[in-house]
Design an enzyme around this catalytic site. Structure first.
Site, PDB file in Angstrom:
ATOM      1  N   ARG A 364       0.835  -1.206   0.000  1.00 46.90           N
ATOM      2  CA  ARG A 364       0.000   0.000   0.000  1.00 46.90           C
ATOM      3  C   ARG A 364       0.869   1.254   0.000  1.00 46.90           C
ATOM      4  O   ARG A 364       0.587   2.232  -0.705  1.00 46.90           O
ATOM      5  CB  ARG A 364      -0.912  -0.007   1.227  1.00 46.90           C
ATOM      6  CG  ARG A 364      -1.774   1.248   1.363  1.00 46.90           C
ATOM      7  CD  ARG A 364      -2.737   1.132   2.516  1.00 46.90           C
ATOM      8  NE  ARG A 364      -3.513   2.347   2.697  1.00 46.90           N
ATOM      9  CZ  ARG A 364      -3.200   3.322   3.538  1.00 46.90           C
ATOM     10  NH1 ARG A 364      -2.114   3.213   4.309  1.00 46.90           N
ATOM     11  NH2 ARG A 364      -3.950   4.402   3.641  1.00 46.90           N
ATOM     12  N   SER A 376      -6.757   2.463   0.101  1.00 46.04           N
ATOM     13  CA  SER A 376      -6.888   2.137   1.520  1.00 46.04           C
ATOM     14  C   SER A 376      -6.841   0.625   1.714  1.00 46.04           C
ATOM     15  O   SER A 376      -6.978  -0.148   0.754  1.00 46.04           O
ATOM     16  CB  SER A 376      -8.210   2.682   2.069  1.00 46.04           C
ATOM     17  OG  SER A 376      -9.309   1.960   1.530  1.00 46.04           O
ATOM     18  N   SER A 467     -18.333  -5.358   6.004  1.00 47.15           N
ATOM     19  CA  SER A 467     -18.491  -4.381   7.080  1.00 47.15           C
ATOM     20  C   SER A 467     -17.149  -4.213   7.775  1.00 47.15           C
ATOM     21  O   SER A 467     -16.576  -5.180   8.267  1.00 47.15           O
ATOM     22  CB  SER A 467     -19.557  -4.851   8.080  1.00 47.15           C
ATOM     23  OG  SER A 467     -19.697  -3.915   9.136  1.00 47.15           O
ATOM     24  N   ASN A 468     -16.637  -2.985   7.800  1.00 49.29           N
ATOM     25  CA  ASN A 468     -15.305  -2.718   8.344  1.00 49.29           C
ATOM     26  C   ASN A 468     -15.407  -1.757   9.523  1.00 49.29           C
ATOM     27  O   ASN A 468     -15.843  -0.618   9.364  1.00 49.29           O
ATOM     28  CB  ASN A 468     -14.414  -2.114   7.245  1.00 49.29           C
ATOM     29  CG  ASN A 468     -12.951  -2.050   7.660  1.00 49.29           C
ATOM     30  OD1 ASN A 468     -12.610  -2.081   8.840  1.00 49.29           O
ATOM     31  ND2 ASN A 468     -12.070  -1.963   6.682  1.00 49.29           N
ATOM     32  N   GLY A 492     -11.660  -6.328  11.001  1.00 45.88           N
ATOM     33  CA  GLY A 492     -11.181  -5.648  12.194  1.00 45.88           C
ATOM     34  C   GLY A 492      -9.984  -4.760  11.916  1.00 45.88           C
ATOM     35  O   GLY A 492      -9.528  -4.599  10.781  1.00 45.88           O
ATOM     36  N   HIS A 519     -25.874 -21.196   6.493  1.00 44.39           N
ATOM     37  CA  HIS A 519     -25.571 -22.626   6.365  1.00 44.39           C
ATOM     38  C   HIS A 519     -26.445 -23.330   5.330  1.00 44.39           C
ATOM     39  O   HIS A 519     -26.147 -24.445   4.908  1.00 44.39           O
ATOM     40  CB  HIS A 519     -25.711 -23.319   7.720  1.00 44.39           C
ATOM     41  CG  HIS A 519     -24.674 -24.375   7.964  1.00 44.39           C
ATOM     42  ND1 HIS A 519     -24.263 -25.233   6.974  1.00 44.39           N
ATOM     43  CD2 HIS A 519     -23.964 -24.702   9.070  1.00 44.39           C
ATOM     44  CE1 HIS A 519     -23.343 -26.055   7.463  1.00 44.39           C
ATOM     45  NE2 HIS A 519     -23.135 -25.743   8.726  1.00 44.39           N
ATOM     46  N   ASP A 523     -21.562 -24.340   3.085  1.00 48.07           N
ATOM     47  CA  ASP A 523     -21.087 -25.293   4.087  1.00 48.07           C
ATOM     48  C   ASP A 523     -19.789 -24.773   4.713  1.00 48.07           C
ATOM     49  O   ASP A 523     -19.097 -23.917   4.150  1.00 48.07           O
ATOM     50  CB  ASP A 523     -20.845 -26.658   3.454  1.00 48.07           C
ATOM     51  CG  ASP A 523     -22.145 -27.307   2.970  1.00 48.07           C
ATOM     52  OD1 ASP A 523     -23.183 -27.048   3.610  1.00 48.07           O
ATOM     53  OD2 ASP A 523     -22.104 -28.033   1.963  1.00 48.07           O
TER      54      ASP A 523
END
Length: 546
Positions: A364, A376, A467-468, A492, A519, A523
């Site tokens: 980066r 980013s 989702s960050n 994270g 599910h 799987d």
């Protein structure tokens, strides 16, 4: 009698539409609410539903063909019905015996409906609550920018409408005088309810309001006795009320102006609006010079400490219970409904993996050393996910009761926190984008989402979601799947900690990601293989440049 369906006007700038796909064929039975076709407009491809029941007797625009708005799209009627007069252009029979689909569409979905009923005086137009998104069932009037008696021109902004996805400016497609407002600020009404009435000044509309078919569509107003949200602010400056941009204490400002003012810490009550009816706009905030008032503080003299031992008395709480009732926005209601449905219908399970980010950080830094380039870590995550999804389409799937849909196109939704909740702009065909294209598109859509300028079509069609929360220092978390997707990736923060490399303990940079899977479609082994591929791309970013 037969119903003529015309090419609908599905956006304010649409002049023609292309039939991307017919979902019904001639001879099929049609129920009200059935999806007839997918229509490609100048902004998006949208599903077009029928507001009539019967048999599909004729298709006027074939798949891949383009036709002007209001041109003949199809005809619905009774099986075996003679429609030759309609096809031959017999306007008299068409007008006498059928109501065109464009009229039905205007009554159902478009912001304004010109009711052809004889109860309507000449020139009067009934404006109904528009359906501004595919999932919208009711809307809330955030603010009126016109008042009864105002002259309205075509293209004027009438009101700001809060939907389940965003707050959008609602413009008039007709000219006239605003004769009646049916939904007050802060009130909600169902789609198709009477929002307002336009017409020539002085027109008597009592007959329109007393017409049961018209009056029944007015949504029951919410009780005005609900407790309002109380806000307390502390400031050493005196707020100067600007009567040109306030009404009964309410400040009229565009969503963008509100956002900029919030970012700059500007009190909107001190800003004079230059927009229509004193409305505060972006330029007012940018040109604003703060007004300061002198303030003084009385400093109490320090009392000399006493060495006497004071009697310690038990503490008796003397506060009072204080609560606030905050009205749920349309967005908050829909978020609650959809997340509950997802959590309790899709059997979730979670897979967590830790990534070595040393190479990603070095790559980066090298990429961003190129002039006018900004990538980013989130952009790298999106790109790696898109490439991994192409290799594992099972994770890019959707569950249906009778079949599983494997999506071979990749549309990644990126969760963005906004003032009222959460929206998910969608990057269409993400796998075909470069890192810099991903970064530019995410920045653009996220920025517009935060100021409520993003269009509903830009938040539809996702096949996978990310989702960050790393920017908030969250190291690990789980997310609820964004239906109808089969998975969502929770990202994270990058943390520095001791790691083992080549048998030695060294300082390393790691990042934890968690994949939530449905599910029914994914799987455990499939989800694990996806994460392994994703990990390989992230830990060797050069492979994403191929």
């Amino acid at each position: 009698m037969a119903t003529v369906i015309t090419m609908p006007r599905l956006s304010d700038t649409m002049t023609e539409g292309t039939v991307a796909k017919w979902l019904k064929k001639v001879g099929d039975k049609i129920e009200e609410g059935d999806i007839l076709a997918e229509i490609e407009t100048d902004k998006a491809t949208m599903e077009f539903e029928s507001f009539n029941a019967g048999t599909l007797l004729y298709i006027g625009v074939n798949e891949g063909e383009t036709a002007n708005v209001d041109s003949l799209l199809a005809i619905i009627g009774k099986e075996g019905e003679d429609i030759s007069s309609l096809l031959n252009g017999s306007k008299s029979e068409a007008n006498a015996d059928s109501k065109t689909e464009i009229e039905a569409k205007e009554e159902k979905d478009t912001p304004q409906t010109n009711n052809e009923s004889t109860a309507l005086p000449k020139g009067v137009i009934v404006v109904t609550m528009p359906r501004l998104s595919d999932t919208m069932t009711e809307g809330t009037v955030a603010s009126w920018l016109k008042k009864v008696g105002d002259v309205v021109s075509e293209g004027d902004i009438l009101a700001e409408i809060e939907t389940d996805k965003a707050t959008m400016e609602f413009e008039s497609f007709n000219a006239g005088t605003l004769l009646y407002i049916g939904v007050q600020e802060g009130e909600s009404a169902s789609v198709d309810s009477i929002l307002a009435i336009l017409g020539p000044a002085g027109t008597d509309i009592s007959g329109v309001l007393s017409n049961p078919k018209t009056a029944d569509s007015i949504s029951v107003k919410k009780e005005e006795t609900k407790e309002e949200v109380k806000t307390t602010t502390t400031s050493e400056t005196t707020a100067i009320q600007n009567t040109s941009s306030t009404s009964n204490g309410r400040i009229f400002a565009s969503p963008l102006a509100k956002k900029i003012a919030e970012d700059k810490g500007i009190n909107l009550a001190e800003v004079k609006g230059s927009g229509e009816n004193g409305r505060i706009v972006k330029s007012d905030i940018e040109n604003y010079s703060p007004i300061t008032t002198a303030s003084s503080k009385v400093v109490e003299p320090v009392k000399e400490a006493s060495h006497a031992v004071a009697e310690v008395k038990p503490f008796v709480p003397a506060g009072e219970v204080y609560q606030e009732e905050v009205k749920n926005s349309q967005m908050r209601k829909v978020i609650a409904k959809r997340l509950a449905e997802s959590k309790f219908t899709a059997p979730h399970y979670y897979l967590t993996i830790e990534l070595d980010m040393d190479n990603a950080m070095a790559s980066r830094e090298m990429i961003n050393s190129i002039p006018n380039t900004k990538v980013s870590f989130n952009d790298m995550v999106i790109k790696a996910s898109a490439m991994a999804l192409k290799k594992h389409p099972q994770v890019n799937s959707q569950w249906k009761e009778d079949a599983m849909i494997l999506n071979h196109h990749v549309n990644i939704g990126v969760a963005v926190a906004v003032e009222d909740g959460l929206v998910v702009p969608v990057l269409k065909f993400t796998d075909q984008m470069t890192l810099t294209q991903i970064g530019a598109n995410v920045k653009d859509m996220a920025g517009r989402a935060r100021v409520k300028k993003i269009q509903p079509a830009e938040m539809e069609g996702s096949t996978f979601t990310i989702s960050n929360l790393g920017m908030f220092g969250i190291q690990s978390f789980t997310s609820i799947i964004n239906q109808p997707n089969s998975a969502i990736l929770s990202v994270g923060a990058i943390v520095q900690k001791p790691v083992v490399k080549n048998g030695q303990i060294v300082v390393g940079n790691t990042m934890t990601v968690t994949l939530a899977c449905d599910h029914r479609t994914v799987d455990g082994a499939t989800g694990a293989q996806f994460l392994q591929t994703f990990k390989a791309f992230m830990e060797n970013p050069v492979t994403m440049l191929a």
